[in-house]
Scaffold this motif. Structure first.
Motif, PDB file in Angstrom:
ATOM      1  N   ASN A  24       1.282  -8.595  13.739  1.00  0.00           N
ATOM      2  CA  ASN A  24       0.571  -7.388  13.869  1.00  0.00           C
ATOM      3  C   ASN A  24       1.753  -6.256  14.363  1.00  0.00           C
ATOM      4  O   ASN A  24       2.552  -6.590  15.230  1.00  0.00           O
ATOM      5  N   THR A  55       1.061  -4.154  -1.832  1.00  0.00           N
ATOM      6  CA  THR A  55       0.576  -4.723  -0.669  1.00  0.00           C
ATOM      7  C   THR A  55       0.826  -6.306  -0.542  1.00  0.00           C
ATOM      8  O   THR A  55       0.871  -6.725   0.633  1.00  0.00           O
ATOM      9  N   LYS A  68      -1.970  -5.049   5.403  1.00  0.00           N
ATOM     10  CA  LYS A  68      -3.355  -4.605   5.582  1.00  0.00           C
ATOM     11  C   LYS A  68      -3.235  -3.307   6.678  1.00  0.00           C
ATOM     12  O   LYS A  68      -2.962  -3.596   7.810  1.00  0.00           O
ATOM     13  N   LYS A  69      -3.025  -2.289   6.086  1.00  0.00           N
ATOM     14  CA  LYS A  69      -3.222  -1.071   7.019  1.00  0.00           C
ATOM     15  C   LYS A  69      -4.217  -0.997   8.104  1.00  0.00           C
ATOM     16  O   LYS A  69      -4.262  -0.740   9.245  1.00  0.00           O
ATOM     17  N   SER A  70      -5.430  -1.463   7.597  1.00  0.00           N
ATOM     18  CA  SER A  70      -6.600  -1.076   8.449  1.00  0.00           C
ATOM     19  C   SER A  70      -6.522  -2.107   9.496  1.00  0.00           C
ATOM     20  O   SER A  70      -7.237  -1.821  10.686  1.00  0.00           O
ATOM     21  N   GLU A  71      -5.816  -3.080   9.226  1.00  0.00           N
ATOM     22  CA  GLU A  71      -5.995  -4.327  10.239  1.00  0.00           C
ATOM     23  C   GLU A  71      -4.400  -4.249  11.111  1.00  0.00           C
ATOM     24  O   GLU A  71      -4.284  -5.010  12.046  1.00  0.00           O
ATOM     25  N   THR A  72      -3.489  -3.382  10.719  1.00  0.00           N
ATOM     26  CA  THR A  72      -2.191  -3.293  11.071  1.00  0.00           C
ATOM     27  C   THR A  72      -1.439  -4.531  11.269  1.00  0.00           C
ATOM     28  O   THR A  72      -0.733  -4.992  12.182  1.00  0.00           O
ATOM     29  N   SER A  73      -1.653  -5.240   9.985  1.00  0.00           N
ATOM     30  CA  SER A  73      -1.373  -6.725  10.129  1.00  0.00           C
ATOM     31  C   SER A  73      -0.239  -6.848   8.743  1.00  0.00           C
ATOM     32  O   SER A  73      -0.380  -6.343   7.806  1.00  0.00           O
TER      33      SER A  73
END
Lengths: 114, 112
Positions: A24, A55, A68-73
């Motif tokens: 992360n 991605t 995964k931008k929404s999960e910063t992962s």
């Protein structure tokens, strides 16, 4: 400031099993993300990188990672582990293309048993 | 094509001694870095240089100085070595067009 957190300092899998190494990141601007591998007593080798294109990124030795931008992962996966995958893996982040500050996580040691 | 070359590969120092770790790259990269690697700590950035003539502190700069002598060379100096500086040191340079860092093979330093 950007930072990287690798969850799990040690991961053990059986040969043929799925490999999942977690990363992360924290960055105030769009990041550039990397996975490196280090074999014992050697330097670092780039596995794959994310630079704001696709991605899902495919790398060497059958590894891939998904941004995964929404999960910063930016987790690293491989469908089927080989004995030769045993090594230490590092996730890294920089915040601009100049690589002004390339920051690494603490690393995850992958063990593969037969 | 040698890439990133570090010298020496191994070094043992006594507490209080000084030394300079040398790094040179032949890929015409602007950015260069010095890291230290310790068990369980990953690679921690000591200093970096975005271009010839500029240097900036990283995460763990205390006890170190650097010189960006020219575009090729980036040296790391320990003025008065301490046992806490026992580590493996890596130099790297950054390829901007391809967004990739290249690493040297490391210098294993022991301070006794």
């Amino acid at each position: 400031a950007q930072s990287v957190t690798q969850l799990g300092s040690h991961v053990s899998v059986s040969e043929g099993a799925l490999v999942l190494l977690r990363c992360n990141y924290s960055s105030s601007v769009p990041p550039y993300l990397f996975w490196y591998v280090q074999y014992p007593n050697q330097g670092l080798q780039l596995l794959l990188k994310y630079t704001s294109a696709a991605t899902l990124v495919k790398g060497i030795n059958g590894f891939e990672a998904e941004f995964k931008k929404s999960e910063t992962s930016f987790h690293l996966t491989k469908p089927s582990a080989h004995m030769s995958d045993a090594a230490e893996y590092f996730c890294a982040v920089t915040f601009n293309q100049a690589g002004t500050a390339l920051i690494f996580g603490k690393g995850t040691t992958l063990s593969v048993s037969s | 094509n040698a890439g990133v070359t570090q010298t020496p590969k191994f070094q043992v120092l006594k507490t209080g001694q000084s030394m300079t770790l040398q790094c040179a790259q032949d890929m015409n990269h602007n950015s260069m870095y010095w890291y230290r690697q310790d068990p369980g700590m990953g690679l921690r950035l000591i200093y970096y240089s975005a271009s010839e003539g500029t240097t900036d502190k990283g995460e763990v700069p205390n006890g170190y100085n650097v010189s960006r002598l020219n575009k090729r060379e980036f040296s790391l100096r320990l003025e008065s070595a301490a046992p806490s500086q026992t580590s493996v040191y890596f130099c790297a340079s950054f390829d901007i067009p391809n967004t990739e860092a290249f690493f040297g093979q490391g210098t294993r330093l022991t301070v006794v």
